[in-house]
Design a protein around this motif. Sequence first.
Motif, PDB file in Angstrom:
ATOM      1  N   THR A 116       2.874  -1.311  -7.312  1.00  0.00           N
ATOM      2  CA  THR A 116       1.748  -0.399  -7.049  1.00  0.00           C
ATOM      3  C   THR A 116       1.076  -0.593  -5.697  1.00  0.00           C
ATOM      4  OG1 THR A 116       0.247  -1.914  -8.196  1.00  0.00           O
ATOM      5  CG2 THR A 116       1.238  -0.137  -9.506  1.00  0.00           C
ATOM      6  N   ASP A 117       1.462  -1.622  -4.946  1.00  0.00           N
ATOM      7  CA  ASP A 117       0.841  -1.864  -3.646  1.00  0.00           C
ATOM      8  C   ASP A 117       1.488  -1.058  -2.513  1.00  0.00           C
ATOM      9  OD1 ASP A 117      -1.140  -3.185  -2.049  1.00  0.00           O
ATOM     10  OD2 ASP A 117       0.426  -4.491  -1.261  1.00  0.00           O
ATOM     11  N   TRP A 118       2.588  -0.334  -2.788  1.00  0.00           N
ATOM     12  CA  TRP A 118       3.213   0.458  -1.723  1.00  0.00           C
ATOM     13  C   TRP A 118       2.280   1.567  -1.282  1.00  0.00           C
ATOM     14  CZ3 TRP A 118       6.894  -1.126   1.184  1.00  0.00           C
ATOM     15  CH2 TRP A 118       7.880  -1.994   0.690  1.00  0.00           C
ATOM     16  N   LYS A 119       2.128   1.694   0.012  1.00  0.00           N
ATOM     17  CA  LYS A 119       1.305   2.754   0.601  1.00  0.00           C
ATOM     18  C   LYS A 119       2.224   3.839   1.146  1.00  0.00           C
ATOM     19  CE  LYS A 119      -2.264   0.148  -0.052  1.00  0.00           C
ATOM     20  NZ  LYS A 119      -2.346  -0.191  -1.434  1.00  0.00           N
ATOM     21  N   THR A 120       1.788   5.067   1.045  1.00  0.00           N
ATOM     22  CA  THR A 120       2.562   6.192   1.551  1.00  0.00           C
ATOM     23  C   THR A 120       2.558   6.156   3.073  1.00  0.00           C
ATOM     24  OG1 THR A 120       1.869   7.478  -0.360  1.00  0.00           O
ATOM     25  CG2 THR A 120       2.784   8.703   1.512  1.00  0.00           C
ATOM     26  N   PRO A 121       3.745   6.198   3.673  1.00  0.00           N
ATOM     27  CA  PRO A 121       3.797   6.192   5.142  1.00  0.00           C
ATOM     28  C   PRO A 121       3.122   7.424   5.733  1.00  0.00           C
ATOM     29  CG  PRO A 121       5.982   5.839   4.209  1.00  0.00           C
ATOM     30  CD  PRO A 121       5.071   6.221   3.088  1.00  0.00           C
ATOM     31  N   VAL A 122       2.450   7.239   6.836  1.00  0.00           N
ATOM     32  CA  VAL A 122       1.793   8.344   7.532  1.00  0.00           C
ATOM     33  C   VAL A 122       2.305   8.425   8.967  1.00  0.00           C
ATOM     34  CG1 VAL A 122      -0.472   9.195   6.819  1.00  0.00           C
ATOM     35  CG2 VAL A 122      -0.191   6.800   7.227  1.00  0.00           C
ATOM     36  N   ALA A 125       3.677   6.608  12.480  1.00  0.00           N
ATOM     37  CA  ALA A 125       4.450   5.396  12.204  1.00  0.00           C
ATOM     38  C   ALA A 125       5.567   5.647  11.190  1.00  0.00           C
ATOM     39  CB  ALA A 125       3.527   4.295  11.699  1.00  0.00           C
ATOM     40  N   ASN A 126       5.241   6.300  10.083  1.00  0.00           N
ATOM     41  CA  ASN A 126       6.203   6.544   9.009  1.00  0.00           C
ATOM     42  C   ASN A 126       6.927   5.273   8.583  1.00  0.00           C
ATOM     43  OD1 ASN A 126       5.700   9.287   8.593  1.00  0.00           O
ATOM     44  ND2 ASN A 126       6.925   9.808  10.378  1.00  0.00           N
ATOM     45  N   ILE A 127       6.176   4.184   8.469  1.00  0.00           N
ATOM     46  CA  ILE A 127       6.745   2.907   8.051  1.00  0.00           C
ATOM     47  C   ILE A 127       6.120   2.530   6.714  1.00  0.00           C
ATOM     48  CG2 ILE A 127       6.882   0.439   8.584  1.00  0.00           C
ATOM     49  CD1 ILE A 127       6.925   1.181  11.530  1.00  0.00           C
ATOM     50  N   ASN A 128       6.973   2.138   5.773  1.00  0.00           N
ATOM     51  CA  ASN A 128       6.475   1.689   4.480  1.00  0.00           C
ATOM     52  C   ASN A 128       5.565   0.488   4.666  1.00  0.00           C
ATOM     53  OD1 ASN A 128       8.015   3.509   2.851  1.00  0.00           O
ATOM     54  ND2 ASN A 128       9.811   2.263   3.280  1.00  0.00           N
ATOM     55  N   HIS A 129       4.623   0.322   3.741  1.00  0.00           N
ATOM     56  CA  HIS A 129       3.723  -0.826   3.833  1.00  0.00           C
ATOM     57  C   HIS A 129       3.343  -1.313   2.446  1.00  0.00           C
ATOM     58  CE1 HIS A 129       0.678  -3.574   5.224  1.00  0.00           C
ATOM     59  NE2 HIS A 129      -0.111  -3.067   4.314  1.00  0.00           N
ATOM     60  N   ASN A 130       3.449  -2.616   2.254  1.00  0.00           N
ATOM     61  CA  ASN A 130       3.075  -3.278   1.021  1.00  0.00           C
ATOM     62  C   ASN A 130       2.628  -4.682   1.415  1.00  0.00           C
ATOM     63  OD1 ASN A 130       3.483  -5.047  -1.349  1.00  0.00           O
ATOM     64  ND2 ASN A 130       4.366  -3.234  -2.301  1.00  0.00           N
ATOM     65  N   CYS A 167      -6.412   3.463  22.374  1.00  0.00           N
ATOM     66  CA  CYS A 167      -6.110   2.441  21.373  1.00  0.00           C
ATOM     67  C   CYS A 167      -5.524   3.128  20.159  1.00  0.00           C
ATOM     68  CB  CYS A 167      -7.387   1.685  20.984  1.00  0.00           C
ATOM     69  SG  CYS A 167      -7.099   0.416  19.726  1.00  0.00           S
ATOM     70  N   ASP A 168      -4.390   2.631  19.677  1.00  0.00           N
ATOM     71  CA  ASP A 168      -3.740   3.209  18.513  1.00  0.00           C
ATOM     72  C   ASP A 168      -4.327   2.576  17.250  1.00  0.00           C
ATOM     73  OD1 ASP A 168      -0.281   3.349  17.369  1.00  0.00           O
ATOM     74  OD2 ASP A 168      -2.056   4.418  16.726  1.00  0.00           O
ATOM     75  N   CYS A 169      -5.574   2.893  16.966  1.00  0.00           N
ATOM     76  CA  CYS A 169      -6.276   2.239  15.860  1.00  0.00           C
ATOM     77  C   CYS A 169      -5.897   2.796  14.497  1.00  0.00           C
ATOM     78  CB  CYS A 169      -7.785   2.345  16.067  1.00  0.00           C
ATOM     79  SG  CYS A 169      -8.307   1.440  17.535  1.00  0.00           S
ATOM     80  N   ASP A 170      -5.192   3.922  14.439  1.00  0.00           N
ATOM     81  CA  ASP A 170      -4.789   4.484  13.161  1.00  0.00           C
ATOM     82  C   ASP A 170      -3.421   3.993  12.718  1.00  0.00           C
ATOM     83  OD1 ASP A 170      -7.104   5.972  12.894  1.00  0.00           O
ATOM     84  OD2 ASP A 170      -6.277   7.632  14.063  1.00  0.00           O
ATOM     85  N   SER A 171      -2.748   3.248  13.557  1.00  0.00           N
ATOM     86  CA  SER A 171      -1.413   2.778  13.242  1.00  0.00           C
ATOM     87  C   SER A 171      -1.455   1.793  12.082  1.00  0.00           C
ATOM     88  CB  SER A 171      -0.812   2.106  14.462  1.00  0.00           C
ATOM     89  OG  SER A 171       0.396   1.490  14.112  1.00  0.00           O
ATOM     90  N   GLN A 172      -0.496   1.913  11.165  1.00  0.00           N
ATOM     91  CA  GLN A 172      -0.413   0.991  10.038  1.00  0.00           C
ATOM     92  C   GLN A 172       0.310  -0.291  10.408  1.00  0.00           C
ATOM     93  OE1 GLN A 172       1.412   2.761   6.666  1.00  0.00           O
ATOM     94  NE2 GLN A 172      -0.134   4.310   6.432  1.00  0.00           N
TER      95      GLN A 172
END
Length: 188
Positions: A116-122, A125-130, A167-172
């Motif tokens: 459940t910790d997987w975040k939807t890529p945006v 970046a489009n990179i998975n994140h957990n 600054c790319d502050c929205d990057s995951q």
Amino acid sequence: DNSNYDSYANSIYTIAVGAFDSQSRQAWYSESGANLIIVSPSSGATPALGKTTTDRTGTNGYVSGDYESDFGGTSSATPTAAGVVALILEANPNLGWRDVQEILMRSAKKVNVTDTDWKTPVAPANINHNHKFRAGLIDATAAVNLALSWSNLPLANHPDQRPNGSCDCDSQHEHHRHHPRICHSFAE
């Protein structure tokens, strides 16, 4: 424990590696954290298997034989990741540290998809994140193939700043250093 509190693992120049067991789980000793880049195979709790590796010959080694079949820990996960980084740099020796991190994340395989910790890529970046697996399991073939056609990221004047000053502050996936200005008065 949480790797977010580890100053070394939080360095923008560090590739923080988590451990992933043969049962598709975060290894019990592997720390979670936003600073992880990828996870790499290792051992875990039973019934997870360890890795098989060579050992010093005879009785002078880790075990009495010449091979260890239950090798694990971050002593197992991190060298595997370092070997993949060496393959990436052999494929494209012009890569910088940011390129290597990006390639590792973009080529990683999403694991334990029901976590459940997987975040939807945006975008962009489009990179998975957990926080347990970060971008996912390291994939040497995918990473080397990506490195072969990789265009280097633009140079940055400061770890948080692009050459144009933005600054790319929205990057995951971008590491940030924030230097707040704190003003306070002192009573005499």
